[in-house]
Design a protein around this motif. Structure first.
Motif, PDB file in Angstrom:
ATOM      1  N   VAL A  50       0.004   2.830 -10.016  1.00 12.09           N
ATOM      2  CA  VAL A  50      -0.234   2.329  -8.661  1.00 12.09           C
ATOM      3  C   VAL A  50      -1.205   1.159  -8.754  1.00 12.09           C
ATOM      4  O   VAL A  50      -2.241   1.249  -9.408  1.00 12.09           O
ATOM      5  CB  VAL A  50      -0.807   3.434  -7.751  1.00 12.09           C
ATOM      6  CG1 VAL A  50      -1.200   2.872  -6.390  1.00 12.09           C
ATOM      7  CG2 VAL A  50       0.210   4.562  -7.582  1.00 12.09           C
ATOM      8  N   ASP A  51      -0.867   0.059  -8.102  1.00 18.38           N
ATOM      9  CA  ASP A  51      -1.691  -1.145  -8.188  1.00 18.38           C
ATOM     10  C   ASP A  51      -2.682  -1.272  -7.037  1.00 18.38           C
ATOM     11  O   ASP A  51      -3.704  -1.943  -7.174  1.00 18.38           O
ATOM     12  CB  ASP A  51      -0.792  -2.378  -8.234  1.00 18.38           C
ATOM     13  CG  ASP A  51       0.101  -2.367  -9.463  1.00 18.38           C
ATOM     14  OD1 ASP A  51      -0.422  -2.547 -10.574  1.00 18.38           O
ATOM     15  OD2 ASP A  51       1.320  -2.152  -9.314  1.00 18.38           O
ATOM     16  N   ALA A  52      -2.382  -0.653  -5.896  1.00 21.46           N
ATOM     17  CA  ALA A  52      -3.298  -0.677  -4.758  1.00 21.46           C
ATOM     18  C   ALA A  52      -2.941   0.462  -3.819  1.00 21.46           C
ATOM     19  O   ALA A  52      -1.797   0.918  -3.778  1.00 21.46           O
ATOM     20  CB  ALA A  52      -3.234  -2.014  -4.014  1.00 21.46           C
ATOM     21  N   VAL A  53      -3.949   0.916  -3.062  1.00 25.23           N
ATOM     22  CA  VAL A  53      -3.763   1.986  -2.082  1.00 25.23           C
ATOM     23  C   VAL A  53      -4.054   1.423  -0.696  1.00 25.23           C
ATOM     24  O   VAL A  53      -5.089   0.789  -0.488  1.00 25.23           O
ATOM     25  CB  VAL A  53      -4.698   3.181  -2.358  1.00 25.23           C
ATOM     26  CG1 VAL A  53      -4.519   4.267  -1.294  1.00 25.23           C
ATOM     27  CG2 VAL A  53      -4.453   3.746  -3.749  1.00 25.23           C
ATOM     28  N   PRO A  79      -7.645  -1.223  -6.041  1.00 27.27           N
ATOM     29  CA  PRO A  79      -8.088  -1.613  -4.695  1.00 27.27           C
ATOM     30  C   PRO A  79      -7.634  -0.619  -3.631  1.00 27.27           C
ATOM     31  O   PRO A  79      -6.515  -0.111  -3.684  1.00 27.27           O
ATOM     32  CB  PRO A  79      -7.417  -2.977  -4.491  1.00 27.27           C
ATOM     33  CG  PRO A  79      -7.154  -3.491  -5.864  1.00 27.27           C
ATOM     34  CD  PRO A  79      -6.865  -2.288  -6.702  1.00 27.27           C
ATOM     35  N   ILE A  80      -8.522  -0.355  -2.683  1.00 27.15           N
ATOM     36  CA  ILE A  80      -8.209   0.494  -1.526  1.00 27.15           C
ATOM     37  C   ILE A  80      -8.422  -0.331  -0.264  1.00 27.15           C
ATOM     38  O   ILE A  80      -9.502  -0.888  -0.050  1.00 27.15           O
ATOM     39  CB  ILE A  80      -9.087   1.755  -1.480  1.00 27.15           C
ATOM     40  CG1 ILE A  80      -8.826   2.643  -2.701  1.00 27.15           C
ATOM     41  CG2 ILE A  80      -8.829   2.540  -0.189  1.00 27.15           C
ATOM     42  CD1 ILE A  80      -9.718   3.875  -2.768  1.00 27.15           C
ATOM     43  N   ILE A  81      -7.375  -0.408   0.561  1.00 28.18           N
ATOM     44  CA  ILE A  81      -7.446  -1.105   1.845  1.00 28.18           C
ATOM     45  C   ILE A  81      -7.286  -0.070   2.944  1.00 28.18           C
ATOM     46  O   ILE A  81      -6.329   0.705   2.943  1.00 28.18           O
ATOM     47  CB  ILE A  81      -6.349  -2.180   1.951  1.00 28.18           C
ATOM     48  CG1 ILE A  81      -6.533  -3.229   0.846  1.00 28.18           C
ATOM     49  CG2 ILE A  81      -6.367  -2.838   3.325  1.00 28.18           C
ATOM     50  CD1 ILE A  81      -5.411  -4.247   0.770  1.00 28.18           C
ATOM     51  N   LEU A  82      -8.231  -0.043   3.880  1.00 28.66           N
ATOM     52  CA  LEU A  82      -8.233   0.950   4.955  1.00 28.66           C
ATOM     53  C   LEU A  82      -7.671   0.373   6.244  1.00 28.66           C
ATOM     54  O   LEU A  82      -7.970  -0.767   6.607  1.00 28.66           O
ATOM     55  CB  LEU A  82      -9.659   1.434   5.229  1.00 28.66           C
ATOM     56  CG  LEU A  82     -10.276   2.508   4.339  1.00 28.66           C
ATOM     57  CD1 LEU A  82     -11.698   2.789   4.810  1.00 28.66           C
ATOM     58  CD2 LEU A  82      -9.458   3.790   4.361  1.00 28.66           C
TER      59      LEU A  82
END
Length: 242
Positions: A50-53, A79-82
């Motif tokens: 997984v490259d980003a969440v 990276p985690i984007i909310l």
């Protein structure tokens, strides 16, 4: 063989959002896994590359903020984007303090979401590209020259596949990597035969490293996968050849 698409894990309690955001990301050349429960995110990250969440504050088993905290505590570095509530700065502040890299207010503008994901992935790519050489256990791995050298300057003989595997390990030292993740990182096709070949490749690499170092550097993880356990230092730019 074509390179894999960036893989985005989307966690949201809204079936409508899972469909629409998933379709949006697919249209912009992202592979997407959409799930409803934050507690399942760690399993997805441990079993897939997984490259980003992208994490909705509202999901099926509680707050996305708590899911963000758990992921960072478990050592998840992607990276985690909310997604946060419209007009409420509290969730954004808490989310950033808990380890999120970015926050987007709902309702989400799809073009902005895609742009922010790409921006985060570019930052990660620059970080990976900046490391020309890694040092560990008395050895140096030079990415550009595709060489592993001993302290006396002589080269450790590795096959191309062994070098790719070692490079994948040292760039992600300390992370638990499944067989499928290693295959993705090595740009090799994921099949049952390929997955089994990883075990053979790891065994060969272990023997070669054991002959050069004081102990085993690659640990086998229960339920599948491996972890590179040596301390690794990144050497960038002009210092790489020092």
């Amino acid at each position: 063989m074509s390179r894999r698409l960036p893989h985005i894990l989307f966690v949201s309690g809204s079936p409508v959002d899972r469909r629409t955001i998933g379709a949006c990301l697919a249209a912009h050349q992202f592979a997407t896994t959409a799930i409803g429960r934050g507690r399942n995110a760690l399993h997805e990250l441990e079993t897939n590359t997984v490259d980003a969440v992208v994490l909705d504050v509202a999901n099926d088993d509680g707050s996305g903020l708590e899911a963000c905290r758990r992921l960072r505590e478990k050592g998840v570095l992607v990276p985690i984007i909310l997604f946060t509530g419209s007009g409420d700065p509290i969730d954004r502040v808490i989310g950033l303090e808990l380890g999120a890299d970015d926050c987007i207010e709902k309702p989400v503008d799809e073009k902005e979401l895609v742009a922010r994901i790409r921006a985060r992935l570019r930052i990660v790519d620059r970080g990976h590209q900046a490391a020309d050489t890694y040092s560990f256990a008395g050895l140096r791995l030079n990415v550009k020259e595709r060489r592993v050298t001993r302290p006396n300057g002589s080269s450790l003989r590795l096959t191309s596949a062994e070098f790719d595997l070692l490079a994948a390990f040292v760039a992600r030292a300390g992370r638990k990597l499944s067989r499928s993740q290693l295959l993705d990182l090595m740009d090799r096709r994921t099949t049952d035969d390929a997955a089994r070949s990883i075990d053979v490749l790891v065994s060969r690499l272990r023997r070669k490293l054991l002959a050069e170092t004081d102990g085993g550097l690659i640990s086998t993880i229960r339920n599948g996968g491996y972890q590179f356990t040596s301390d690794v230092n990144s050497i960038r730019g002009a210092n790489a050849g020092a």
